[in-house]
Scaffold this motif. Structure first.
Motif, short mmCIF file in Angstrom:
data_model
loop_
_atom_site.label_atom_id
_atom_site.label_comp_id
_atom_site.label_asym_id
_atom_site.label_seq_id
_atom_site.Cartn_x
_atom_site.Cartn_y
_atom_site.Cartn_z
N PRO A 172 0.84 -1.21 0.00
CA PRO A 172 0.00 0.00 0.00
C PRO A 172 0.87 1.26 0.00
O PRO A 172 1.87 1.34 0.72
N MET A 173 0.47 2.24 -0.81
CA MET A 173 1.25 3.47 -0.91
C MET A 173 0.33 4.59 -1.37
O MET A 173 -0.74 4.34 -1.93
N GLY A 174 0.75 5.82 -1.16
CA GLY A 174 -0.07 6.98 -1.45
C GLY A 174 -0.14 7.39 -2.91
O GLY A 174 -0.79 6.77 -3.72
N SER A 175 0.57 8.44 -3.27
CA SER A 175 0.38 9.08 -4.57
C SER A 175 0.88 8.24 -5.74
O SER A 175 1.69 7.33 -5.59
N ALA A 176 0.39 8.59 -6.93
CA ALA A 176 0.80 7.90 -8.15
C ALA A 176 2.30 8.07 -8.40
O ALA A 176 3.00 7.13 -8.77
N GLY A 177 2.79 9.29 -8.19
CA GLY A 177 4.22 9.52 -8.40
C GLY A 177 5.07 8.72 -7.44
O GLY A 177 6.11 8.17 -7.83
N ALA A 178 4.66 8.64 -6.19
CA ALA A 178 5.41 7.85 -5.21
C ALA A 178 5.41 6.38 -5.60
O ALA A 178 6.43 5.69 -5.47
N LYS A 179 4.27 5.87 -6.08
CA LYS A 179 4.20 4.46 -6.50
C LYS A 179 5.12 4.19 -7.68
O LYS A 179 5.86 3.20 -7.71
N ALA A 180 5.07 5.07 -8.68
CA ALA A 180 5.93 4.87 -9.86
C ALA A 180 7.40 4.94 -9.50
O ALA A 180 8.21 4.12 -9.96
N MET A 181 7.78 5.88 -8.65
CA MET A 181 9.18 6.02 -8.27
C MET A 181 9.63 4.88 -7.37
O MET A 181 10.82 4.55 -7.31
N ALA A 182 8.69 4.23 -6.68
CA ALA A 182 9.04 3.08 -5.84
C ALA A 182 9.64 1.95 -6.67
O ALA A 182 10.49 1.20 -6.19
N VAL A 183 9.20 1.83 -7.93
CA VAL A 183 9.77 0.80 -8.81
C VAL A 183 11.22 1.13 -9.13
O VAL A 183 12.10 0.26 -9.12
N ILE A 184 11.49 2.40 -9.39
CA ILE A 184 12.86 2.82 -9.68
C ILE A 184 13.76 2.66 -8.46
O ILE A 184 14.91 2.23 -8.57
N LEU A 185 13.22 2.97 -7.30
CA LEU A 185 14.02 2.93 -6.07
C LEU A 185 14.18 1.53 -5.50
O LEU A 185 14.88 1.34 -4.50
N GLY A 186 13.53 0.54 -6.11
CA GLY A 186 13.66 -0.84 -5.63
C GLY A 186 12.76 -1.15 -4.46
O GLY A 186 12.94 -2.17 -3.79
#
Length: 256
Positions: A172-186
């Motif tokens: 579970p996570m908040g914003s769309a940008g945070a979710k997308a960047m979570a993939v980049i950040l591992g």
């Protein structure tokens, strides 16, 4: 007094600078301590939006502009280059001083999410980070069990079903940008959204994800196309390229 940004700054340097500064402004507004939670979201949106739009209109006067917090302007459709911004992506998370909110500054060229920056002002224990399309990081390898980021309040049933089909863990996570960047950040491996979004929710994140070698498309695998008359863009898939096929196949099976 800060250093004045020169006119020679590249588009991505400008996007990253604006996203970072807007993030700092938002934190300052929140830390002022004079606004209720309800008023804070409106004040933060208005403050960041005014800064971003004034800056882009001065620095890239010949380009079009689309912002979540401004009345849409049909004039943008006449431009090849259009800046698409979301001053506060994840207003609830911003107001609650969580880490999973973002500022999006993206540029679409002929409808393609070409470049951009996503600021995560609450990340890195509040120090903030900015992910940008001209400075790709090494995306960490996926773990044995995949992780799929979903809404922390309303997980889309399609995403939950695909996660079950792939044996993926829900994060579970908040914003769309945070979710997308979570993939980049591992921090995650798949971001599948089917619950309704608009162009400003995904333009900058998609541009940054593509620059990092990730897959970014609509949920049916078709390309993301921006600066459309209708800005509604209900679905999105961002993941490592090797995961795109299995995700799309599982989603097609579920939808069929």
């Amino acid at each position: 007094m800060g250093t004045f940004m020169t006119d020679s700054a590249t588009d991505t340097e400008l996007a990253a600078h604006l996203a970072e500064v807007a993030g700092r402004l938002l934190v300052t507004v929140r830390e002022s301590g004079v606004l209720s939670l309800k008023a804070l979201g409106k004040a933060g949106d208005a403050t960041a939006n005014a800064f971003l739009c004034h800056a882009l209109r001065e620095r890239r006067a010949g380009d079009g502009l689309l912002s979540e917090e401004e009345k849409d302007n049909p004039e943008r459709l006449e431009h090849s280059r259009v800046w698409i911004v979301d001053p506060v992506d994840g207003t609830r998370e911003y107001g609650e001083a969580r880490a999973d909110w973002a500022v999006h500054v993206g540029l679409a060229v002929d409808g393609v999410p070409t470049l951009g920056a996503v600021a995560l002002p609450g990340a890195d224990e509040g120090r903030g980070i900015v992910l940008r399309s001209d400075a790709p990081r090494v995306v960490p390898p996926a773990p044995e069990r995949l992780r799929m980021v979903v809404s922390r309040t309303r997980p889309a049933k399609e995403a939950v079903a695909v996660a079950e089909a792939l044996g993926a863990e829900l994060v579970p996570m908040g914003s769309a940008g945070a979710k997308a960047m979570a993939v980049i950040l591992g921090e995650a491996d798949i971001y599948l959204h089917t619950g309704g979004q608009f162009e400003w929710d995904s333009c900058a994140p998609a541009a940054v994800a593509l620059a990092h070698g990730l897959h970014a498309s609509r949920a049916d695998g078709s390309p993301l196309v921006y600066n459309q008359r209708d800005t509604y863009m209900p679905d999105l898939l961002i993941c490592r390229r090797e995961h795109a096929g299995p995700v799309l196949a599982a989603l097609a099976k579920i939808s069929g």
